[in-house]
Design an enzyme around this catalytic site. Structure first.
Site, PDB file in Angstrom:
ATOM      1  N   ASP A  87     -58.718  -4.893  15.139  1.00  0.00           N
ATOM      2  CA  ASP A  87     -58.243  -5.667  16.099  1.00  0.00           C
ATOM      3  C   ASP A  87     -59.608  -6.206  17.129  1.00  0.00           C
ATOM      4  O   ASP A  87     -58.993  -7.165  17.915  1.00  0.00           O
ATOM      5  CB  ASP A  87     -57.295  -4.872  17.427  1.00  0.00           C
ATOM      6  N   ARG A 101     -61.438  -9.766  21.647  1.00  0.00           N
ATOM      7  CA  ARG A 101     -60.654  -8.432  21.547  1.00  0.00           C
ATOM      8  C   ARG A 101     -59.070  -8.561  21.250  1.00  0.00           C
ATOM      9  O   ARG A 101     -58.547  -9.254  22.738  1.00  0.00           O
ATOM     10  CB  ARG A 101     -60.993  -6.982  23.103  1.00  0.00           C
ATOM     11  N   ASP A 106     -53.326  -2.523  19.361  1.00  0.00           N
ATOM     12  CA  ASP A 106     -54.180  -1.547  19.039  1.00  0.00           C
ATOM     13  C   ASP A 106     -53.758  -0.865  17.584  1.00  0.00           C
ATOM     14  O   ASP A 106     -52.684  -0.679  17.140  1.00  0.00           O
ATOM     15  CB  ASP A 106     -53.535  -0.522  19.956  1.00  0.00           C
ATOM     16  N   THR A 107     -55.161  -1.653  16.907  1.00  0.00           N
ATOM     17  CA  THR A 107     -54.878  -0.280  15.421  1.00  0.00           C
ATOM     18  C   THR A 107     -55.623   0.347  15.247  1.00  0.00           C
ATOM     19  O   THR A 107     -56.293   0.819  16.028  1.00  0.00           O
ATOM     20  CB  THR A 107     -55.176  -1.288  14.355  1.00  0.00           C
ATOM     21  N   GLU A 109     -58.454   3.839  14.449  1.00  0.00           N
ATOM     22  CA  GLU A 109     -59.489   3.551  14.626  1.00  0.00           C
ATOM     23  C   GLU A 109     -60.738   3.036  12.884  1.00  0.00           C
ATOM     24  O   GLU A 109     -59.944   4.052  11.572  1.00  0.00           O
ATOM     25  CB  GLU A 109     -60.320   4.552  15.315  1.00  0.00           C
ATOM     26  N   ARG A 152     -65.925  -8.459  26.239  1.00  0.00           N
ATOM     27  CA  ARG A 152     -65.429  -9.110  25.093  1.00  0.00           C
ATOM     28  C   ARG A 152     -64.746 -10.101  25.878  1.00  0.00           C
ATOM     29  O   ARG A 152     -63.957  -9.677  27.028  1.00  0.00           O
ATOM     30  CB  ARG A 152     -64.742  -8.275  24.472  1.00  0.00           C
TER      31      ARG A 152
END
Length: 287
Positions: A87, A101, A106-107, A109, A152
């Site tokens: 992501d 971002r 959300d992927t 970690e 970001r």
């Protein structure tokens, strides 16, 4: 006196005739002048064809087409520099490198300073690197707030006419997350896509209790997944009548024979236990 009267009368008539001719001659130029004025007006109202052609030739060129737009906003051209993880990526935008971002997703970690690599994190990164290769031309769509607290760029990323945020959700490589107004343009359709992935049980949704509202829980998912297996292995032991101590001379040639007798697993000290059946030496034979 009588002879002069006709002569005078004739002179008067001649003078009147001459006067009339002079008046008519004077009026004719006026008529011509009016005709010329009308012709000039007509000519001014309709310019010659040559002038019209010149105007068409010298017409200003059309300006360059405006940047492509979605139903909600403008798409800004950019190029992929590198992929950090599923992501997060770096792009070249207006001659400057920016960290992007992805919004609302959300992927798992892969490079978190305090978290281990999470299930399907490597798969999400690999998918991003496959689609977003270095130098790939993409488009950035900004929502209302442009940046996060880390500086970001918050964005929806478009590649080949598709939104990459949605592609991650479709494959079960991301969950809908960080839903903070006013950056919520696509949250409803994102949730609809996520629901399909959940129903299909793909990616992160193939692990029970792993992806949740507050993040990913690999330890909790592993614990809950192991509990049913433990209960199932203990259930036959509780229900099966083990041989009594008086039958301590019972021996089984192999675990197949022991399982057929319904006594597995056999713990050390129980009838039928032998070291040859306990290959890993943990005190439990025919596990």
């Amino acid at each position: 006196m009588k002879k002069k009267t006709p002569l005078l009368t004739g002179l008067i008539v001649l003078l009147m005739a001459l006067t009339a001719c002079s008046t008519n001659t004077a009026k004719q130029p006026d008529v011509q002048t009016n005709s010329q004025q009308q012709a000039t007006k007509v000519t001014a109202a309709a310019p010659p064809a040559a002038a019209t052609a010149t105007q068409a030739t010298t017409a200003p060129k059309q300006s360059a087409p405006a940047p492509q737009q979605t139903a909600t906003g403008k798409l800004i051209p950019a190029k992929i520099v590198s992929v950090t993880d599923g992501d997060t990526m770096k792009v070249e935008l207006n001659g400057k490198k920016e960290t992007v971002r992805l919004l609302l997703v959300d992927t798992p970690e892969t490079k978190h300073p305090s978290k281990p690599v999470q299930p399907f994190g490597p798969e999400a990164s690999a998918f991003a690197k496959q689609i977003l290769k270095e130098g790939k031309e993409v488009q950035i769509e900004i929502d209302v707030s442009e940046r996060d607290k880390y500086g970001r760029l918050l964005a929806y990323l478009w590649v080949d006419g598709k939104m990459f945020n949605e592609m991650l959700l479709e494959k079960g490589l991301a969950r809908v997350a960080y839903v903070y107004p006013p950056n919520i343009k696509y949250v409803d359709q994102f949730r609809a896509i996520q629901k399909k992935a959940q129903t299909a049980g793909v990616g992160i949704w193939s692990i029970e209790n792993y992806a949740q509202e507050d993040g990913f829980h690999p330890k909790e998912a592993a614990t809950k997944k192991a509990e049913p297996t433990k209960q199932q292995s203990e259930k036959p032991v509780a229900e099966t009548q083990k041989p009594t101590a008086s039958s301590s001379n019972i021996q089984y040639k192999n675990c197949t024979e022991a399982r057929a007798a319904g006594v597995t697993p056999i713990h050390e000290g129980e009838p039928g236990y032998s070291r040859k059946l306990d290959r890993d030496g943990d005190g439990v034979a025919c596990e």
